[in-house]
Design an enzyme around this catalytic site. Structure first.
Site, PDB file in Angstrom:
ATOM      1  CB  CYS A   1      35.297  47.883  42.635  1.00 33.23           C
ATOM      2  SG  CYS A   1      33.862  47.318  41.704  1.00 33.23           S
TER       3      CYS A   1
ATOM      4  CB  CYS B   1      35.023  44.310  41.511  1.00 34.96           C
ATOM      5  SG  CYS B   1      34.657  45.806  40.602  1.00 34.96           S
ATOM      6  CG  ASP B   2      37.436  43.250  44.449  1.00 34.86           C
ATOM      7  OD1 ASP B   2      37.487  42.404  43.546  1.00 34.86           O
ATOM      8  OD2 ASP B   2      38.074  44.310  44.427  1.00 34.86           O
TER       9      ASP B   2
END
Ligand code: NAP
Length: 317
Positions: free
Chosen positions: A140, A143-144
């Site tokens: 993701c 997300c990261d």
């Protein structure tokens, strides 16, 4: 409503799945005094349990670890009266009333069902890929990505997801390699153009990732690549690997019963989280291949819960 009130395995609402969608649906239905039963498989918490820091969930200015966020949501759901059962559901019949779910450990019935079974990211099967998940390997970018500012980032895949993630990640990367197993991208023309015209992105054609080098302490340090034509191997120094080869929605239980798109994502009405079967609602990634965020999953869990609550009220009218 079904006359199953004396059956301890009968519930007004059953929620399948314990990611942010399912747990939010549990919090809402529990606070509406519906005493929901939430059933999840052996691994509680959904995809967030495979990530480390979560920095984009509102309310946690310092960030929070994915598993801890899920534990807090579960605690909140239980506080208001959610019962949690660990079981793997192997069969579902949503065409009859009450709705029936058959698990490995028991059979459950309900008047209303909220499906929040999520989607599973696909993995390439490279050596060390799973071990370093959350330690430089991610599925993701939203997300990261921010953990890899001014780092060498790699993305594997050739579809819209890979191109979108690669383009997005160039805002952090010092250099971005898009690794694809063929000599042409599958992505839509506009996404391809975006990738191919971005000076920060270099596409490594006809390459597969066979191993991820690094450790939990040091993160990812390099990838071992193999040319898909010549089979020649090479080492590419890198700080991160984003696997973007697609997701599989966990909807197989409902095949033939609930409407789904050609990729298996469950469909719902345009203005409601209700499926084509009255009383059956969907939330989270099993119905969303576009946003796939914890916060959007939680939001849709809330919608499904309110939908279920209104449906149950309508049975008394
Ligand atoms: P996808 O279109 O199925 O593409 C998957 C890509 O990963 C393909 O290029 C495939 O290679 C590669 N791949 C699959 N298995 C692999 C493996 N084991 N090792 C290495 N590479 C592998 O999946 P997606 O990109 O997630 O897109 C899914 C759907 O969502 C599509 O309909 C897409 O249009 C849509 N989507 C839309 C957007 C958008 O419009 N913003 C964004 C994301 C996704 P091959 O090409 O060789 O098969």
């Amino acid at each position: 409503m079904s006359d199953s009130t004396n059956n301890p395995n009968h519930h007004k609402v059953i929620i399948l799945g314990s990611g942010p969608a399912g747990l939010t649906a549990a919090i809402y239905t529990a606070r509406a005094s519906l005493n929901p039963l939430l059933i999840h498989g052996p691994l509680a918490g959904g995809q967030l349990t495979t990530t480390t820091d979560v920095e984009n969930f509102p309310g946690f200015p310092e960030g929070i670890m994915g598993p801890e966020l899920m534990q807090l949501m579960e605690k909140q759901a239980v506080r208001f009266g959610t019962t949690i059962a660990v079981d793997t559901i192997v069969k579902a019949d949503v065409t009859q009333r009450p709705i029936q779910l058959v698990g490995q450990s028991g059979t459950y019935t309900c008047d209303s069902l909220i499906i929040s079974t999520g989607a599973a990211p696909k993995y390439i099967g490279a050596q060390n890929e799973r071990e370093l998940l959350g330690y430089g390997v991610s599925t993701c970018a939203t997300c990261d990505g921010a953990f890899f500012r001014n780092k060498i980032i790699t993305v594997v895949g050739g579809g819209d997801s890979a191109c979108e993630e690669a383009s997005f990640l160039t805002r952090f990367a010092s250099k971005l390699y898009l690794i694809h197993r063929r000599d042409s991208l599958r992505a839509s023309k506009i996404m391809q153009d975006r990738v191919l015209s971005n000076p920060k992105i270099e596409v490594l054609w006809n390459k597969g990732v066979v191993a991820v080098e690094g450790s939990k302490k040091d993160g990812v340090t390099a990838l071992v690549l193999e040319d898909t034509k010549t089979k020649e191997r090479s080492t590419l120094p890198a700080d991160a690997l984003f696997v973007a080869i697609g997701h599989t929605p966990n909807s197989h239980l409902f095949k033939g019963q609930l409407e789904m798109d050609e990729n298996g994502y469950l469909l719902h009405k345009a203005d409601s989280p209700e499926t084509n079967v009255p009383g059956v609602f969907v939330s989270g990634d099993v119905q969303d291949h576009v946003f796939r965020q914890a916060i959007t999953a939680a939001g849709s869990g809330c919608q499904a819960a309110i939908g279920a609550e209104r449906y149950l009220e309508s049975l008394h009218e």
